[in-house]
Design an enzyme around this catalytic site. Structure first.
Site, PDB file in Angstrom:
ATOM      1  N   ASN A 202      -3.150 -25.482  40.206  1.00 35.07           N
ATOM      2  CA  ASN A 202      -1.993 -25.543  39.312  1.00 35.07           C
ATOM      3  C   ASN A 202      -1.613 -26.993  39.039  1.00 35.07           C
ATOM      4  O   ASN A 202      -1.547 -27.808  39.967  1.00 35.07           O
ATOM      5  CB  ASN A 202      -0.819 -24.804  39.971  1.00 35.07           C
ATOM      6  CG  ASN A 202       0.351 -24.585  39.038  1.00 35.07           C
ATOM      7  OD1 ASN A 202       0.201 -23.998  37.965  1.00 35.07           O
ATOM      8  ND2 ASN A 202       1.533 -25.029  39.440  1.00 35.07           N
ATOM      9  N   HIS A 238       5.350 -27.934  31.157  1.00 35.63           N
ATOM     10  CA  HIS A 238       6.681 -28.537  31.087  1.00 35.63           C
ATOM     11  C   HIS A 238       6.691 -29.446  29.866  1.00 35.63           C
ATOM     12  O   HIS A 238       6.153 -30.560  29.904  1.00 35.63           O
ATOM     13  CB  HIS A 238       6.991 -29.333  32.362  1.00 35.63           C
ATOM     14  CG  HIS A 238       7.143 -28.491  33.578  1.00 35.63           C
ATOM     15  ND1 HIS A 238       8.192 -27.610  33.746  1.00 35.63           N
ATOM     16  CD2 HIS A 238       6.381 -28.386  34.698  1.00 35.63           C
ATOM     17  CE1 HIS A 238       8.085 -27.010  34.919  1.00 35.63           C
ATOM     18  NE2 HIS A 238       6.990 -27.454  35.514  1.00 35.63           N
TER      19      HIS A 238
END
Length: 351
Positions: A202, A238
């Site tokens: 991740n 993000h």
């Protein structure tokens, strides 16, 4: 990625609408998860942080399975909380998220076995030999994996190991064990988790084809060649309103990994805005959110999308990026933003 909500926010949160008061959830069917499944995804989910668990309105939405079919503990399964003292394990915070999710019939993405951040002082305050630290790593993964055995659809095994230029991040793991720490973590995870659990790498800033994403792809290719267990890559996503990657860029990044035989997921989606907000900025934010979700829907083997919380007051953004915020799908009054509706409409168009 950066999921920490400071304890200093607790008084602010307690003063916000719905805190401690049993109000009906304003979100009704079909819900984002229902629409996502109809569009071909396995789930649409959200992160949940422990600091807001006593807000009844928040919880009624967070564990509404039609809205969020999957849940990620944003902090409660990280090392500093799980193993605050060496070989002393405390699963309270993780269980506070996982157990209600199981009861609600929601899937769980578990997060995270290994990260350079949010480590306990006992681990970072002294020097370890390579052998000692490998033993500590295996013991931590073994205990946490066994506690949540078969309760997690996926585990983020290693989180954020790369710099943006594609080099490995200098931290306690790389500096003490060497680059093999990543494969050791995946081997330990496969040894102690359920065979059904997907093992993920991740990271953030891998949502376009760039030095970092190609380095992660090289890692996956090497693991596959050498039969090191890895099942997926999580693209955190993000983003910043107005400068988020395009649909085409995200699609290309997803293909970079899926062509290697692993699944992908958007794991921590939010889109932060330079404050003050405006109608124009909210419209752009809606487009940025929708591009990311649509890229996953249209991509081969992109299994789902997780937003990094859904309610602005518990976002990690304002503390980390002063002057920015409003990154989530619902505002402080639990009102759905244009981004919510645009994502919902896009998902509904696949029905």
């Amino acid at each position: 990625m950066k999921s920490f909500v400071a304890l200093s926010l607790l008084p602010l949160i307690s003063a916000l609408p719905g805190h401690g008061k049993p109000k009906p959830a304003p979100l009704k069917y079909p819900g984002l998860d229902v629409l996502a499944k109809k569009a071909g995804l396995l789930y649409f989910g959200t992160a949940i942080d422990n600091v807001v668990l006593d807000n009844k309105q928040y919880i009624s939405i967070a564990h509404n399975r039609s809205e969020f079919g999957q849940v990620t503990p944003s902090n409660g399964q990280k090392w500093m909380y799980i193993e605050p003292q060496r070989n002393v394990f405390n699963y309270t915070m993780g269980d506070e998220i996982v157990k209600p999710a199981i009861k609600a019939g929601q899937m769980r993405r578990c997060h995270t076995f290994l990260w350079h951040n949010q480590l306990p002082e006992w681990l970072t305050s002294q020097n370890w030999t390579k052998t000692e630290l490998v033993g500590i790593l295996e013991n931590h993964i073994k205990n946490e994996a066994r506690h949540y055995y078969d309760e997690c659809y996926a585990w983020d095994v290693v989180n954020e190991a790369y710099n943006d230029d594609g080099t490995l991040r200098s931290d306690i793991w790389l500096d003490t064990i060497g680059k093999e720490y990543i494969e050791l973590a995946f081997k330990f995870a496969r040894k102690y988790t359920s065979p059904r659990t997907r093992l993920y790498y991740n990271d953030y800033n891998i949502e376009t084809v760039n030095n970092k994403s190609t380095a992660v792809a090289a890692l996956v290719k090497d693991f596959k060649k050498r039969h090191i267990p890895i099942d997926g890559v999580g693209l955190q996503a993000h983003f910043v309103t107005g400068s988020a990657p395009s649909y085409d860029q995200i699609s290309a990044a997803l293909k970079l990994f899926t062509k290697l035989g692993v699944e992908t997921a958007i794991t921590e989606l939010d889109v932060r805005t330079q404050l003050p907000d405006s109608a124009e900025k909210m419209a752009q934010q809606a487009t940025d959110y929708t591009n990311a979700v649509k890229a996953c829907v249209d991509g081969d083997d992109c299994v789902g999308v997780t937003v990094w919380d859904f309610w602005d007051p518990v976002s990690w953004v304002p503390e980390t990026f002063p002057g920015q915020g409003n990154a989530d799908l619902l505002d402080a009054n639990f009102t759905r933003k244009p981004a919510y509706y645009k994502v919902s409409d896009m998902l509904g168009s696949y029905d």
